[in-house]
Design an enzyme around this catalytic site. Structure first.
Site, short mmCIF file in Angstrom:
data_model
loop_
_atom_site.label_atom_id
_atom_site.label_comp_id
_atom_site.label_asym_id
_atom_site.label_seq_id
_atom_site.Cartn_x
_atom_site.Cartn_y
_atom_site.Cartn_z
N SER A 80 68.24 71.54 64.98
CA SER A 80 67.68 70.19 64.82
C SER A 80 66.49 70.31 63.87
O SER A 80 65.95 71.40 63.70
CB SER A 80 67.21 69.69 66.19
OG SER A 80 66.26 68.67 66.03
N TYR A 84 62.56 71.20 73.70
CA TYR A 84 63.81 71.03 72.96
C TYR A 84 63.69 71.71 71.59
O TYR A 84 64.58 72.46 71.17
CB TYR A 84 64.11 69.53 72.80
CG TYR A 84 65.26 69.21 71.88
CD1 TYR A 84 66.58 69.25 72.33
CD2 TYR A 84 65.03 68.82 70.55
CE1 TYR A 84 67.63 68.93 71.48
CE2 TYR A 84 66.08 68.51 69.70
CZ TYR A 84 67.38 68.56 70.17
OH TYR A 84 68.42 68.25 69.32
N LYS A 115 65.70 74.85 69.84
CA LYS A 115 66.41 74.73 68.57
C LYS A 115 65.87 75.73 67.54
O LYS A 115 66.59 76.18 66.64
CB LYS A 115 66.33 73.29 68.06
CG LYS A 115 67.12 72.31 68.94
CD LYS A 115 68.60 72.68 68.97
CE LYS A 115 69.45 71.67 69.70
NZ LYS A 115 70.89 71.99 69.66
N1 LIG Z 1 71.63 62.93 67.36
C1 LIG Z 1 70.71 63.44 66.59
O1 LIG Z 1 69.99 62.71 65.91
C2 LIG Z 1 70.52 64.95 66.51
C3 LIG Z 1 69.54 65.42 65.65
C4 LIG Z 1 69.37 66.78 65.53
C5 LIG Z 1 70.17 67.67 66.21
N2 LIG Z 1 71.15 67.20 67.04
C6 LIG Z 1 72.00 68.21 67.71
O2 LIG Z 1 73.36 67.92 67.41
C7 LIG Z 1 74.21 68.36 68.46
C8 LIG Z 1 75.13 67.23 68.90
O3 LIG Z 1 74.30 66.21 69.45
P1 LIG Z 1 74.76 64.70 69.70
O4 LIG Z 1 73.76 63.85 69.03
O5 LIG Z 1 76.19 64.56 69.40
O6 LIG Z 1 74.45 64.63 71.26
P2 LIG Z 1 75.26 63.99 72.45
O7 LIG Z 1 74.30 63.92 73.59
O8 LIG Z 1 75.97 62.76 72.02
O9 LIG Z 1 76.35 65.13 72.76
C9 LIG Z 1 76.03 66.36 73.36
C10 LIG Z 1 77.19 66.73 74.25
O10 LIG Z 1 76.92 68.00 74.88
C11 LIG Z 1 77.44 67.94 76.18
N3 LIG Z 1 76.77 68.92 77.06
C12 LIG Z 1 75.48 68.91 77.45
N4 LIG Z 1 75.27 69.90 78.31
C13 LIG Z 1 76.43 70.58 78.46
C14 LIG Z 1 76.84 71.69 79.24
N5 LIG Z 1 75.98 72.33 80.05
N6 LIG Z 1 78.12 72.10 79.17
C15 LIG Z 1 79.00 71.46 78.36
N7 LIG Z 1 78.67 70.38 77.59
C16 LIG Z 1 77.40 69.95 77.66
C17 LIG Z 1 77.14 66.52 76.64
O11 LIG Z 1 77.94 66.13 77.74
C18 LIG Z 1 77.40 65.71 75.38
O12 LIG Z 1 78.72 65.18 75.34
C19 LIG Z 1 73.27 68.86 69.57
O13 LIG Z 1 73.17 70.27 69.49
C20 LIG Z 1 71.94 68.22 69.22
O14 LIG Z 1 70.85 68.95 69.72
C21 LIG Z 1 71.32 65.86 67.23
#
Ligand SMILES: NC(=O)c1ccc[n+]([C@@H]2O[C@H](COP(=O)([O-])OP(=O)(O)OC[C@H]3O[C@@H](n4cnc5c(N)ncnc54)[C@H](O)[C@@H]3O)[C@@H](O)[C@H]2O)c1
Length: 255
Positions: A147, A161, A165
């Site tokens: 992230s 968090y 990351k």
């Molecule tokens: N959305 C953003 O703006 C953003 C920005 C930077 C980084 N990210 C990163 O991108 C990636 C995807 O994020 P997203 O936005 O799609 O988030 P999201 O919350 O929509 O999806 C994350 C998924 O991980 C699953 N999960 C969580 N804990 C788990 C576990 N113990 N076992 C199995 N599955 C588990 C959740 O059920 C969820 O479906 C993540 O690594 C997040 O940190 C997101």
């Protein structure tokens, strides 16, 4: 080399974690459209069943699993190998964010929840997948999600968090050195603001607006805009990219 979006992925086995999440779904879709066979992993079976239903191609599988159960990783990878035929890619997106208003509200349980899910589970799953890739002897691809917080450190309520990351970036570099001799590439994708539940849940509208205006492209990304980077890193076109952190932030940060 044949030039196509999913070069080298046809018939390959791909594990996608966080597959029912905002970005996980389009990543699963994108891999399926390359002719790869996908194991979609997320917490709840019903959610991943829905993700896999209607995918292009066949041979995909949906697995409900909690990745903080480290003891389950070897069986998960073994199942992928036997049911998909091989494991060439691990795209590890699963993560949690527990936003707090200030650093004083962060509890030990918050630390454990985020670091155990985001970093500890990631390390052991990457190692289990790499062991299978080594055993197969055909190389492999690991793509882990970090992230922008790895670089900025986040704010008071999201330092944990961000630290998890930051750990992903260090881990990816270490794994790239470790598994390079086996032709396994290991890279990180670093999204900016992406329209998913993780970003939007509990976010104040004014904070969202300030993030949007801090992004030179002037908008929050659609989750599908991240999928191309993941498929590229898994394809033959990225066969000499390893240890990299690919910044996909609409120029919010530049590195
Ligand atoms: N959305 C953003 O703006 C953003 C920005 C930077 C980084 N990210 C990163 O991108 C990636 C995807 O994020 P997203 O936005 O799609 O988030 P999201 O919350 O929509 O999806 C994350 C998924 O991980 C699953 N999960 C969580 N804990 C788990 C576990 N113990 N076992 C199995 N599955 C588990 C959740 O059920 C969820 O479906 C993540 O690594 C997040 O940190 C997101």
């Amino acid at each position: 080399m044949t030039w196509s979006v999913g070069a080298g992925l046809e018939g390959r086995g791909v594990i996608v974690t966080g597959a029912a999440g905002g970005m996980g779904r389009p990543v699963v879709d994108a891999f399926a459209s390359t002719g790869a066979r996908v194991m979609a992993v997320d917490l709840h079976q019903a959610a991943v069943d829905e993700v896999v239903a209607g995918l292009d191609g066949d041979g995909h599988i949906a697995v409900g699993a909690d990745l903080t159960d480290i003891d389950g990783h070897d069986a998960l990878v073994a199942r992928a190998r036997s049911e998909l035929g091989n494991v060439f890619v691990l795209a590890h997106l699963a993560a949690v964010l527990r936003r707090r208003d200030s650093i004083d509200q962060v509890t030990e349980a918050d630390w454990d929840f985020q670091v155990d899910t985001n970093l500890k589970a990631g390390f052991f799953l990457c190692r289990a997948a790499a062991d299978a890739m080594k055993d197969q002897g055909e190389g492999g691809r690991i793509v882990a999600f970090t992230s922008q917080g790895w670089w900025t450190g986040g704010f008071g309520g999201s330092v944990v968090y961000s630290a998890s990351k930051g750990g992903i970036v260090s881990m990816v570099r270490g794994l790239a050195r470790t598994y390079g001799p086996d032709q396994i590439t290991v890279n990180a994708v670093s999204p900016g603001m992406v329209d998913t539940p993780m970003l939007m849940d509990g976010l104040q509208p004014e904070v969202l607006e300030s993030l949007r205006t801090a992004t030179p492209l002037g908008r929050v990304a659609d989750p599908a805009e991240l999928a191309g980077t993941v498929v590229f890193l898994a394809s033959d076109h990225a066969s000499f990219i390893s240890g990299a952190t690919i910044n996909v932030s609409g120029a919010m940060l530049m590195y």
